[in-house]
Design an enzyme around this catalytic site. Structure first.
Site, mmCIF file in Angstrom:
data_model
loop_
_atom_site.group_PDB
_atom_site.id
_atom_site.type_symbol
_atom_site.label_atom_id
_atom_site.label_comp_id
_atom_site.label_asym_id
_atom_site.label_seq_id
_atom_site.Cartn_x
_atom_site.Cartn_y
_atom_site.Cartn_z
ATOM 1 N N ARG A 125 49.226 45.343 54.032
ATOM 2 C CA ARG A 125 49.504 44.598 52.648
ATOM 3 C C ARG A 125 48.058 44.975 51.892
ATOM 4 O O ARG A 125 47.368 43.961 51.596
ATOM 5 C CB ARG A 125 49.527 42.990 52.954
ATOM 6 C CG ARG A 125 50.764 42.650 53.850
ATOM 7 C CD ARG A 125 50.876 41.160 53.709
ATOM 8 N NE ARG A 125 49.758 40.378 53.863
ATOM 9 C CZ ARG A 125 49.116 39.918 54.914
ATOM 10 N NH1 ARG A 125 49.896 39.986 56.092
ATOM 11 N NH2 ARG A 125 47.951 39.254 55.163
ATOM 12 N N CYS B 71 29.763 38.178 22.280
ATOM 13 C CA CYS B 71 30.457 37.360 21.452
ATOM 14 C C CYS B 71 31.796 37.100 21.847
ATOM 15 O O CYS B 71 32.412 38.092 22.950
ATOM 16 C CB CYS B 71 30.184 37.443 20.071
ATOM 17 S SG CYS B 71 28.476 37.683 19.513
ATOM 18 N N TYR C 246 24.242 36.333 18.153
ATOM 19 C CA TYR C 246 23.815 35.004 18.084
ATOM 20 C C TYR C 246 22.657 34.609 18.925
ATOM 21 O O TYR C 246 22.477 35.285 19.997
ATOM 22 C CB TYR C 246 25.127 34.121 18.968
ATOM 23 C CG TYR C 246 26.389 34.083 17.974
ATOM 24 C CD1 TYR C 246 26.380 33.727 16.726
ATOM 25 C CD2 TYR C 246 27.413 34.444 18.610
ATOM 26 C CE1 TYR C 246 27.758 33.495 16.068
ATOM 27 C CE2 TYR C 246 28.807 34.276 17.909
ATOM 28 C CZ TYR C 246 28.628 33.987 16.574
ATOM 29 O OH TYR C 246 29.995 33.716 15.891
HETATM 30 C C1 LIG Z 1 46.013 39.269 48.007
HETATM 31 C C2 LIG Z 1 46.533 39.335 49.330
HETATM 32 C C3 LIG Z 1 46.583 40.742 49.995
HETATM 33 C C4 LIG Z 1 45.743 41.816 49.353
HETATM 34 O O1 LIG Z 1 44.288 41.539 49.918
HETATM 35 P P1 LIG Z 1 43.397 43.064 49.197
HETATM 36 O O2 LIG Z 1 41.968 42.452 49.757
HETATM 37 O O3 LIG Z 1 43.572 42.772 47.629
HETATM 38 O O4 LIG Z 1 43.770 43.920 49.903
HETATM 39 C C5 LIG Z 1 46.968 40.605 51.332
HETATM 40 N N1 LIG Z 1 47.642 39.581 51.814
HETATM 41 C C6 LIG Z 1 47.718 38.360 51.341
HETATM 42 C C7 LIG Z 1 48.323 37.110 51.963
HETATM 43 C C8 LIG Z 1 47.171 38.289 49.939
HETATM 44 O O5 LIG Z 1 47.008 37.103 49.249
#
Ligand SMILES: *Cc1c(COP(=O)(O)O)cnc(C)c1O
Length: 358
Positions: free
Chosen positions: A210, A298, A251
């Protein structure tokens, strides 16, 4: 500007490093600020076969754009109506018996089986079912005909710190949870690896990886990989002027010219994702050189000190990008402001910042 060629390169590299696993491109938070639909399409072209969203609404937005790839949605509050997710083939994460019941109810209403991924909390102590409740959850899931358990999954706390002992401890608990699910009569896939674990822990790839941040070309680990940043933040010089030595800028008049100098006004500010904490602490690439932003950032503008160099109204200004042409990177902004590059790019999702795609 979002460079989808770089994104496809990154996805192909990541998928190639986990050849035995399927690749889920994580596109939550509007694709980490890059645009979820465009990112999803490009990632699927490059070898990803799954998409990951946080909320069901994010997953349904992908479906609304005509994207049919398997998609997992993993976090919604109690009372969420999961029926549209079931109807539109969105896989749903389950972290509690209460949530399993809600999803089973949605499946009955939708008149079809819900695909669920049971999430075990292996030590992050965030989302996921705690180990003491896990046996009851897997038993109930196995006995609920309205759901089909597609996977057992979890999320790592310290994968970006190579060799951190928590990762092995989490992997052990993950294995226990998987074996409990099998003992309950389930035959689930397993997935655990985020970008950092994909890159550094091939033993934890299991059936699906993932990656999120690495898809966007930002490397979460100290080891080098050929990842190419996808987002470049650009603007244009709106106005130039000479000021005399002793004149001050923006600013609070926090910066004063030591000599006569040329200033370039750039029409982006903290409303556009430039952290105000970068006041007097950032540079931009303008007319071939890195030049300092002087004075406060800003809401709508910053001022760049160009000395006696020729800069013109209409010149391009690169605030951050790949770094390949000398421009700063999102990582540099993060390091200066004490955050991570995830927050910088995700914070660029602003209605006033036009996103263009290449
Ligand atoms: C965000 C997330 C990922 C991806 O994580 P990275 O560090 O961006 O690769 C994988 N699994 C879950 C459950 C996430 O929330």
């Amino acid at each position: 500007m979002i460079d989808l060629d770089n994104l496809r390169h990154n996805v192909a590299l990541l998928a190639g490093r986990a050849p035995a696993a399927a690749t889920m491109a994580v596109v939550k938070a509007d694709g980490y600020g890059h645009g979820a639909v465009e990112v999803a399409r490009a990632a699927l072209e490059a070898g990803a076969t799954w998409l990951g969203s946080c909320s069901l609404a994010e997953a349904l937005a992908l479906r609304g754009a005509g994207i049919t790839a398997p998609t997992l949605a993993w976090l919604d509050p109690p009372g969420t109506d999961y029926a549209p997710g079931v109807e539109q083939d969105v896989d749903l994460s389950v972290a509690s018996i209460r949530q399993l019941d809600e999803i089973a109810d949605a499946a009955r209403r939708a008149g079809r089986t819900a695909r669920v991924h049971l999430k075990i909390d292996t030590g992050l102590s965030r989302n996921g079912c705690p180990p003491d409740v896990w046996p009851a959850l897997v038993d109930k899931a196995a006995a609920t005909p309205e759901v089909r358990v597609v996977a057992v999954w979890s999320h790592l706390a310290c994968a970006d710190e190579i060799g951190h002992p928590a990762t092995d401890a989490q992997a052990e608990r993950f294995d226990d949870a998987y074996r409990a699910a099998v003992a309950a009569g389930l035959d689930p896939m397993r997935h655990l690896a985020n970008s950092a674990a994909l890159l550094t822990r091939p033993d934890l790839h299991f059936d699906l990886v993932r990656p999120g941040i690495a898809v966007y070309g930002l490397n979460p680990v100290p080891e080098p990989f050929d990842l190419r940043p996808v987002m470049t933040f650009r603007s244009t010089v709106a106005l130039t002027k000479r000021i005399a030595a002793g004149e001050s800028v923006s600013y609070g008049l926090t910066w004063t010219a030591k000599a006569d100098t040329t200033l370039a006004l750039v029409p982006v500010g903290y409303a556009d994702g430039v952290p105000r904490a970068l006041s007097n602490r950032m540079r931009v690439l303008l007319a071939g050189a890195r030049r300092p932003v002087v004075g406060r950032v800003c809401m709508d503008q910053v001022v760049v000190d160009c000395g006696d160099d020729p800069v013109a109204e209409g010149d391009e200004v690169v605030l951050f990008g790949t770094g390949a042409h000398g421009e700063p990177t999102a990582r540099e902004w993060a390091d200066t402001t004490g955050t991570i590059d995830y927050e910088i790019v995700t914070g660029m999702y602003r209605p006033r910042v036009a996103r263009t795609y290449r």
